[in-house]
Design an enzyme around this catalytic site. Structure first.
Site, short mmCIF file in Angstrom:
data_model
loop_
_atom_site.label_atom_id
_atom_site.label_comp_id
_atom_site.label_asym_id
_atom_site.label_seq_id
_atom_site.Cartn_x
_atom_site.Cartn_y
_atom_site.Cartn_z
N GLN A 246 -17.84 28.15 12.32
CA GLN A 246 -16.95 27.22 13.01
C GLN A 246 -17.14 27.29 14.51
O GLN A 246 -17.09 26.27 15.21
CB GLN A 246 -15.49 27.51 12.64
CG GLN A 246 -15.14 27.22 11.20
CD GLN A 246 -15.48 25.80 10.80
OE1 GLN A 246 -15.06 24.85 11.44
NE2 GLN A 246 -16.24 25.64 9.73
N HIS A 249 -19.73 25.04 16.37
CA HIS A 249 -19.50 23.60 16.47
C HIS A 249 -19.36 23.15 17.91
O HIS A 249 -19.93 22.13 18.33
CB HIS A 249 -18.19 23.22 15.74
CG HIS A 249 -18.39 22.80 14.32
ND1 HIS A 249 -19.03 21.65 13.95
CD2 HIS A 249 -18.01 23.40 13.16
CE1 HIS A 249 -19.04 21.55 12.64
NE2 HIS A 249 -18.43 22.60 12.13
N GLU A 313 -7.10 23.22 10.17
CA GLU A 313 -8.06 22.25 9.62
C GLU A 313 -8.72 22.82 8.37
O GLU A 313 -8.74 22.20 7.31
CB GLU A 313 -9.10 21.91 10.68
CG GLU A 313 -10.18 20.97 10.18
CD GLU A 313 -11.33 20.83 11.17
OE1 GLU A 313 -12.09 19.84 11.06
OE2 GLU A 313 -11.49 21.71 12.05
N HIS A 314 -9.32 24.01 8.50
CA HIS A 314 -9.93 24.72 7.37
C HIS A 314 -9.15 26.01 7.14
O HIS A 314 -8.82 26.71 8.09
CB HIS A 314 -11.37 25.09 7.68
CG HIS A 314 -12.26 23.94 8.05
ND1 HIS A 314 -12.53 23.60 9.36
CD2 HIS A 314 -12.92 23.04 7.28
CE1 HIS A 314 -13.33 22.57 9.38
NE2 HIS A 314 -13.59 22.20 8.13
N ASP A 347 -18.40 21.39 4.23
CA ASP A 347 -18.91 20.59 5.33
C ASP A 347 -20.02 19.66 4.88
O ASP A 347 -20.23 18.61 5.49
CB ASP A 347 -19.46 21.50 6.44
CG ASP A 347 -18.36 22.15 7.26
OD1 ASP A 347 -17.22 21.64 7.23
OD2 ASP A 347 -18.63 23.17 7.92
N HIS A 406 22.27 -12.82 -0.39
CA HIS A 406 21.53 -11.96 -1.32
C HIS A 406 22.23 -11.94 -2.68
O HIS A 406 21.60 -12.12 -3.72
CB HIS A 406 21.48 -10.52 -0.78
CG HIS A 406 20.46 -10.30 0.30
ND1 HIS A 406 20.52 -10.93 1.51
CD2 HIS A 406 19.36 -9.49 0.33
CE1 HIS A 406 19.50 -10.52 2.26
NE2 HIS A 406 18.78 -9.65 1.56
#
Length: 416
Positions: A246, A249, A313-314, A347, A406
Site C-alpha cells: 500500500q 502507491h 479502505e482495505h 487490487d 389525497h
C-alpha cells in the site's frame, strides 16, 4: 519510520484537503462549462504540457495498442476481466420482482441500468489498467448502454488495451478536474453522462464533489490506505509485505497495524525496515511510512472497535479465528480474511472491486459495485379488494395531515 500512533491524530490526518483546491477547481469547471472543447485543449496544454490534436481516441489507436503491450500482460488482463465479471454478475438483482403482500396488494421493485456513465482512470506518469477494468466492468454487467472513459495524456497503450477488453465505448485523452467537468457537463466531443466513477487526485475528487448536481458520483476516493488487525499468531513478514504494497502507491498513502501483541508490532517494524531498504519504490514508500505505524489494543474487542473507528479502505484480518472477528466489523471498504488473502489479489484479479472509499468514508459509502450503475423504482399493483383493505387507513392519515384531496382520491375509487 515505524512508530506507535495516536488513533485520533491518524484519522484526522486522513481527511482530504479539498478546501485548498476548491477555488481552482471551480474556475476549471467554469471554463469547461463556457468553452467546452477549447477549454479542454487549453487546460491539457497548461497542466499536462501536451498539445491535443484529437480529444477522442480512435478505434485504430485501440487496435494498435495491442501491438505495444506484452502478450502475457494482455492474457493476464483478460483473466482478470473474466474473474471481475464473474463476481459482479453475482451482484445483479432481478430486473423486476413482484410479491403479493396480501390479497389485492402486490408490491415490487423494478431495476433499470443507467443509460450513460463516465469512468475516470488516472494516468499520465503511470498506467493503471486494473482501475480501467474495475471502473467499467460493473457498469457493463449492470447493462449500461454507453460507457465512456477519460484518462490523462499521454494515453498508455496498457490502459487502452484494458478499456478495450472491458468493452468501453468511448475513450478520451483528458485528465484532471477538466475531465470530470467534461463528463458531467458535456462538450462538443464528450456527451454528458449520468454518473461518474473512479479515483483520482484531490483536484479530481473536488471536481466530483462540486458537480454532484450535474451527475451522480460514486464516493470520495483519495490516497490508498490499509488497516491490519492481527494477533500473536500472524506472520510479521506477510503483514510487512501488505504494508509496503500500500505504501508504494503514493507518498500520501497510509498504513496502520492494530494488534493485541506488542511483540508482533516490533517484529513487523523490523520487517518493514528491512523490506523498504530494498524496495524499487523506496522513496515513495519512505514518505508513506511517515503516515504509518501501529496501535496496541488490550484485546480483540478493542482492536475491532479501533478498526471500526478507522473505517479503512482495505482491512486485512490476520488472527487465529478471523471469521469471528469478521462479524464484529461494520465499516471497511474491502476485507481480506486470513494470512494468504493478500490485498494485492483484490487490487488485480480475485474479482472484487478495488475502487473503494478512503479517509473514513467507508462509514458512509460502499465500494464500487453493480448497484452503483442502476436505479430502483418501487412498483405497486392494487386491486379493488386491496384498496378496500387499506382505504380506511389511507383516508384517516391523509385527513389528519390536512391533505384532503389525497383522501378523496381514494374515496372516489371506493365509491365507484
Amino acid at each position: 519510520m515505524w512508530k506507535a500512533l495516536d488513533i485520533e491524530t491518524w484519522i484526522a490526518g486522513r481527511r482530504s484537503d479539498l478546501d485548498r483546491v476548491k477555488g481552482s477547481v471551480s474556475e476549471i469547471v467554469g471554463r469547461v462549462r463556457a468553452e467546452g472543447d477549447d477549454a479542454l485543449i487549453d487546460l491539457t496544454k497548461k497542466f499536462d504540457g501536451i498539445d491535443l490534436a484529437e480529444i477522442a481516441v480512435s478505434d485504430e489507436e485501440r487496435e494498435a495498442a495491442y501491438d505495444q503491450v506484452d502478450a502475457q500482460l494482455v492474457d493476464s488482463l483478460v483473466q482478470a476481466e473474466v474473474r471481475i465479471s464473474r463476481f459482479h454478475e453475482l451482484q445483479r438483482g432481478r430486473d423486476l420482482w413482484l410479491q403479493e403482500m396480501e390479497p389485492g396488494i402486490t408490491l415490487g421493485v423494478k431495476t433499470t441500468p443507467l443509460a450513460r456513465v463516465g469512468a475516470y482512470v488516472p494516468g499520465g506518469r503511470a498506467a493503471y489498467p486494473s482501475t480501467a477494468l474495475m471502473c467499467t466492468i460493473p457498469a457493463k454487467v449492470a447493462g449500461v448502454r454507453e460507457i465512456c472513459c477519460c484518462t490523462p495524456p499521454p494515453t498508455s497503450p496498457i490502459t487502452l488495451v484494458a478499456l478495450d477488453i472491458a468493452g468501453v465505448d468511448e475513450i478520451y485523452r483528458v485528465g484532471g478536474a477538466q475531465a470530470i467537468a467534461a463528463m458531467a457537463l458535456g462538450t462538443e466531443t464528450i456527451p454528458r453522462v449520468e454518473k461518474i466513477v473512479g479515483p483520482g487526485n484531490v483536484f479530481v475528487t473536488a471536481a466530483k464533489m462540486l458537480l454532484r448536481d450535474e451527475a451522480e458520483i460514486d464516493f470520495p476516493a483519495g490516497p490508498s490506505e490499509i488497516a491490519i488487525l492481527a494477533d500473536g499468531t500472524a506472520n510479521p513478514r506477510f503483514i510487512a509485505a501488505d504494508i509496503l504494497a500500500q505504501a508504494e502507491h503514493d507518498p500520501n498513502a497510509a498504513c496502520v497495524l492494530v494488534t493485541t501483541d506488542a511483540a508482533l508490532a516490533d517484529a513487523v517494524g523490523a520487517e518493514v525496515k528491512r523490506m523498504a531498504e530494498g524496495a524499487e519504490r523506496r522513496e515513495i514508500i519512505a514518505k508513506a511510512l511517515d503516515h504509518s505505524g501501529y496501535i496496541v489494543a488490550s484485546d480483540l474487542d478493542e482492536a475491532a472497535a479501533t478498526v471500526d473507528g478507522i473505517a479503512p479502505e482495505h482491512l486485512s484480518v490476520q488472527v487465529a479465528d478471523p471469521l469471528a472477528i469478521l462479524n464484529r466489523i461494520r465499516s471497511a471498504g474491502s476485507i481480506f480474511v486470513g494470512p494468504y488473502s493478500a490485498v494485492a489479489c483484490g487490487d488485480y484479479a480475485s474479482g472484487t472491486n478495488h475502487v473503494l472509499p478512503t479517509a473514513g468514508y467507508a462509514r458512509l459509502y460502499s465500494g464500487l459495485d453493480v448497484n452503483h450503475f442502476c436505479r430502483r423504482s418501487t412498483v405497486q399493483m392494487i386491486t379493488r379488494e386491496g384498496l378496500e383493505a387499506i382505504g380506511d387507513a389511507v383516508e384517516t392519515i391523509a385527513d389528519a395531515e390536512g391533505l384532503h384531496a389525497h383522501a378523496e382520491s381514494v374515496r372516489v375509487r371506493r365509491r365507484g
